[in-house]
Structure formats: structure tokens, C-alpha cells
Design a protein around this motif. Structure first.
Motif, mmCIF file in Angstrom:
data_model
loop_
_atom_site.group_PDB
_atom_site.id
_atom_site.type_symbol
_atom_site.label_atom_id
_atom_site.label_comp_id
_atom_site.label_asym_id
_atom_site.label_seq_id
_atom_site.Cartn_x
_atom_site.Cartn_y
_atom_site.Cartn_z
ATOM 1 N N ALA A 46 59.833 -69.058 25.250
ATOM 2 C CA ALA A 46 60.028 -67.655 25.630
ATOM 3 C C ALA A 46 61.070 -67.534 26.741
ATOM 4 O O ALA A 46 61.897 -66.611 26.727
ATOM 5 N N ALA A 47 61.058 -68.444 27.698
ATOM 6 C CA ALA A 47 62.028 -68.398 28.792
ATOM 7 C C ALA A 47 63.441 -68.677 28.283
ATOM 8 O O ALA A 47 64.404 -68.050 28.747
ATOM 9 N N ILE A 48 63.578 -69.579 27.344
ATOM 10 C CA ILE A 48 64.907 -69.856 26.771
ATOM 11 C C ILE A 48 65.402 -68.619 26.027
ATOM 12 O O ILE A 48 66.567 -68.235 26.160
ATOM 13 N N ARG A 49 64.528 -67.983 25.264
ATOM 14 C CA ARG A 49 64.928 -66.736 24.589
ATOM 15 C C ARG A 49 65.332 -65.677 25.611
ATOM 16 O O ARG A 49 66.333 -64.982 25.442
ATOM 17 N N HIS A 50 64.562 -65.553 26.679
ATOM 18 C CA HIS A 50 64.863 -64.587 27.733
ATOM 19 C C HIS A 50 66.224 -64.894 28.367
ATOM 20 O O HIS A 50 67.040 -63.998 28.553
ATOM 21 N N ALA A 51 66.462 -66.144 28.696
ATOM 22 C CA ALA A 51 67.731 -66.543 29.323
ATOM 23 C C ALA A 51 68.895 -66.329 28.379
ATOM 24 O O ALA A 51 70.001 -65.975 28.809
ATOM 25 N N SER A 52 68.674 -66.485 27.079
ATOM 26 C CA SER A 52 69.770 -66.301 26.120
ATOM 27 C C SER A 52 70.202 -64.836 26.076
ATOM 28 O O SER A 52 71.364 -64.553 25.816
ATOM 29 N N ALA A 93 67.271 -77.064 28.694
ATOM 30 C CA ALA A 93 67.406 -75.685 28.210
ATOM 31 C C ALA A 93 68.788 -75.128 28.543
ATOM 32 O O ALA A 93 69.422 -74.472 27.703
ATOM 33 N N ALA A 94 69.264 -75.383 29.745
ATOM 34 C CA ALA A 94 70.588 -74.896 30.143
ATOM 35 C C ALA A 94 71.677 -75.557 29.301
ATOM 36 O O ALA A 94 72.663 -74.905 28.930
ATOM 37 N N ALA A 95 71.510 -76.828 28.975
ATOM 38 C CA ALA A 95 72.479 -77.520 28.111
ATOM 39 C C ALA A 95 72.490 -76.895 26.720
ATOM 40 O O ALA A 95 73.555 -76.692 26.127
ATOM 41 N N LEU A 96 71.308 -76.577 26.203
ATOM 42 C CA LEU A 96 71.219 -75.925 24.897
ATOM 43 C C LEU A 96 71.978 -74.604 24.910
ATOM 44 O O LEU A 96 72.788 -74.337 24.021
ATOM 45 N N LEU A 97 71.739 -73.779 25.919
ATOM 46 C CA LEU A 97 72.365 -72.463 25.961
ATOM 47 C C LEU A 97 73.871 -72.530 26.193
ATOM 48 O O LEU A 97 74.592 -71.612 25.822
ATOM 49 N N LYS A 98 74.339 -73.619 26.792
ATOM 50 C CA LYS A 98 75.786 -73.808 26.955
ATOM 51 C C LYS A 98 76.470 -73.967 25.607
ATOM 52 O O LYS A 98 77.566 -73.470 25.403
ATOM 53 N N THR A 99 75.813 -74.661 24.697
ATOM 54 C CA THR A 99 76.415 -74.928 23.386
ATOM 55 C C THR A 99 75.976 -73.935 22.320
ATOM 56 O O THR A 99 76.652 -73.765 21.315
#
Length: 150
Positions: free
Chosen positions: A141-147, A107-113
Motif C-alpha cells: 500500500a505504501a509503494i502504491r501511495h508513493a507511486s 521500494a525506492a529502487a522499484l519506483l525509480k525504474t
């Protein structure tokens, strides 16, 4: 001799070049945050980063690490406050928790790019990370929240 770094610290390895990185991390370096899942690169539980890109440590032989930089869940944020880790806590994502370090690293790798992914992009990026407990809606939901926090 293989020289590489793990979480910014230099490491040397002079053993079996076919040994998977996962076993080096867990058994020799004492970093047990990265988990063993299937051992065949099919489940994503062992996801770490190599030179900032997600890789499956159970199938990555040590011979491929010379000069490379590895980041594990322990190195993502030393204090555990990466936006993805915070989102995981806020939204209570983990059930049994076993797959979560791999899920978080992917998830963190996704949000980096892609700092603002769509649900479809999240699903595509995370499709290789399996969860026996089925927490996929909470992961998304957590990925959306982190974004939104990034």
C-alpha cells in the motif's frame, strides 16, 4: 586502497578486501541505518544501492567497491522526505521497524525504474525483502501511495 563514495561523500578503505560493505558502513563509517539480518543475502534487510541499483551489503565485499557510488538509507533523502519514506510514515508501515530501511531502499529502487507498478510487479520486486512482522500488505500500500506522489 579502495576509493568509493557513500551518500555523495568520498570514502577510502585500506583493510580486509573480503570485509562486507555492511560492516564498513556500520562499524567504520558509523552509518547504522543499514541493518544486519541474516548475513547470507537472503532477507534483504541490508539493502543499499550501488551505482543506483539495489544490492545486499552483507555479501558485497569491499574489493568490489573501487570507483563505485553507494547510497544508504541515510542518503536516500537527507531530510527523510523521499516519497517512499513519506508513504511509510503516512500509512504507518513499520511494526518493529527492523527491516524497514531495506524495504524502503528496495521500494525506492522499484519506483525509480517503474513509477507506476502493478501489485504483481511490487510483489516480485519486494520478494527478497523479508519482514518478520508480516507488514507486506502495508508495504504494498505504501509503494502504491508513493507511486501516486512521485
Amino acid at each position: 586502497m579502495t576509493n568509493f563514495s557513500v551518500n555523495g561523500q568520498p570514502h577510502r578503505f585500506d583493510g580486509d578486501p573480503d570485509m562486507p560493505l555492511l560492516w564498513y558502513l556500520r562499524d567504520l563509517a558509523g552509518m547504522t541505518g543499514t541493518k544486519y539480518g541474516c548475513g547470507q543475502g537472503l532477507c534483504g534487510v541490508c539493502t543499499v544501492w550501488m551505482d543506483g541499483e539495489p544490492v545486499l551489503s552483507c555479501t558485497l565485499p569491499m574489493r568490489g567497491l573501487d570507483g563505485r557510488a553507494v547510497t544508504t538509507i541515510e542518503g536516500l533523502s537527507p531530510d527523510g522526505n523521499h516519497p517512499v519514506q513519506e508513504a511509510w510514515r503516512v500509512l504507518n508501515v513499520a511494526q518493529c521497524g527492523y527491516c524497514q530501511s531495506g524495504q524502503i531502499m528496495m521500494a525506492a529502487a522499484l519506483l525509480k525504474t517503474n513509477p507506476r507498478p502493478t501489485d504483481e510487479q511490487i510483489d516480485e520486486a519486494m520478494r527478497g525483502n523479508l519482514c518478520r512482522c508480516g507488514t507486506y500488505p502495508r508495504v504494498r500500500a505504501a509503494i502504491r501511495h508513493a507511486s501516486k506522489e512521485a
